[in-house]
Scaffold this active site. Structure first.
Site, PDB file in Angstrom:
ATOM      1  CG  LEU A 106       6.563  65.374  80.543  1.00  0.00           C
ATOM      2  CD1 LEU A 106       7.300  64.303  81.332  1.00  0.00           C
ATOM      3  CD2 LEU A 106       5.398  64.761  79.774  1.00  0.00           C
ATOM      4  CG  ASP A 107       0.422  68.884  81.253  1.00  0.00           C
ATOM      5  OD1 ASP A 107       1.011  69.827  80.693  1.00  0.00           O
ATOM      6  OD2 ASP A 107      -0.577  68.325  80.776  1.00  0.00           O
ATOM      7  CE1 TYR A 108       3.425  70.241  90.901  1.00  0.00           C
ATOM      8  CE2 TYR A 108       1.081  69.741  91.106  1.00  0.00           C
ATOM      9  CZ  TYR A 108       2.325  69.954  91.686  1.00  0.00           C
ATOM     10  OH  TYR A 108       2.449  69.877  93.059  1.00  0.00           O
TER      11      TYR A 108
ATOM     12  CG  HIS B  25      -3.092  70.861  78.853  1.00  0.00           C
ATOM     13  ND1 HIS B  25      -2.205  70.415  79.803  1.00  0.00           N
ATOM     14  CD2 HIS B  25      -3.431  72.124  79.218  1.00  0.00           C
ATOM     15  CE1 HIS B  25      -2.014  71.373  80.711  1.00  0.00           C
ATOM     16  NE2 HIS B  25      -2.732  72.416  80.369  1.00  0.00           N
TER      17      HIS B  25
ATOM     18  CB  ALA C   5       2.336  64.512  82.842  1.00  0.00           C
TER      19      ALA C   5
END
Length: 248
Positions: free
Chosen positions: A104-106, A189, A108
């Site tokens: 998961l993105d930073y 992304h 998110a």
């Protein structure tokens, strides 16, 4: 249930399948006291006795957990070079060395599955198995019905066509829109780029489900072990062989 000897060695944490094949060819593996040099040899994990270099091999005890990653945490183990928090802080009390099956993105938040079962982790991440991942996405602006129908048809992004399994409007929050998007792929992304394609910047991103595993009542930073029922459902979704106890 018979499985390949190299897979058994891999599942037991001895070596990767490729390295396990090398061990077999070198004559370092015995099954029930007999040296096996044949690739593709199958064993019954519940009946056969396996040794490598005269040491018994026992299946590794796997663990599977669901973690609610908060925003502003890296999906990484250990410490980061730039001082950012990592999910290692959240699972420091777990004795096993677990790895995230996906990212998961930073910025998110939401569901991560962590495990020491490498094969299951690979299946979760591999697009071949088309495991759906469900996201709640708050986007800037109001998404009307026409835009929603366009989203359902997919979009050509810079790295190829992307189409959600489903897309729906959950509610409007002021001038913004909370969407639910489901994708079976995990390109970098992809959710943010997908909504941006339609002119809607992602303001908040939360993953609420990975296949049959739901975030449920977990709060940011909390984790729990998967239940037996959840694990069986996940394995079935990934066409992953069930153990004897799980088939009973």
């Amino acid at each position: 249930m018979l499985i390949r000897l190299n897979r058994y060695l891999s599942l037991s944490g001895v070596a990767s399948r490729r390295k396990a094949d090398k061990l077999i060819l070198e004559g370092r593996v015995k099954v029930n006291g007999i040296t096996v040099k044949e690739l593709g040899w199958r064993i019954d994990p519940e009946k056969d006795y396996v040794e490598v270099d005269s040491k018994p091999v026992k299946p590794q005890r796997f663990r599977y957990i669901a973690l609610y990653k908060p925003p502003l945490y890296l999906t990484a183990l250990g410490t980061s070079k730039d001082g950012k928090r990592t999910i290692q802080e959240l699972i420091k009390d777990i004795p096993q060395r677990l790895y995230p099956a996906g990212r998961l993105d930073y910025n998110a938040e939401g569901l991560l599955i962590l495990t020491n079962d490498g094969e299951l982790a690979n299946r979760i991440m591999h697009p071949r198995y088309k495991l759906p991942k469900t996201y709640q996405v708050l986007v800037r602006g109001k998404v009307d019905s026409k835009s929603l129908e366009a989203m359902k048809k997919g979009a050509n992004l810079e790295d190829g066509f992307a189409k959600p399994v489903s897309a729906r409007i959950i509610r409007y929050e002021g001038e913004n829109t909370l969407l639910e998007l489901v994708f079976t792929e995990g390109r970098k992304h992809i959710v943010k780029r997908f909504t941006a394609h339609f002119g809607h910047k992602t303001l908040r991103l939360k993953r609420t489900a990975i296949g049959p595993i739901k975030l449920g009542k977990l709060k940011p930073g909390e984790w729990r072990d998967l239940s037996q029922e959840e694990l069986i459902a996940l394995k079935k979704a990934l066409k992953y062989p069930l153990s004897h106890g799980e088939r009973a």
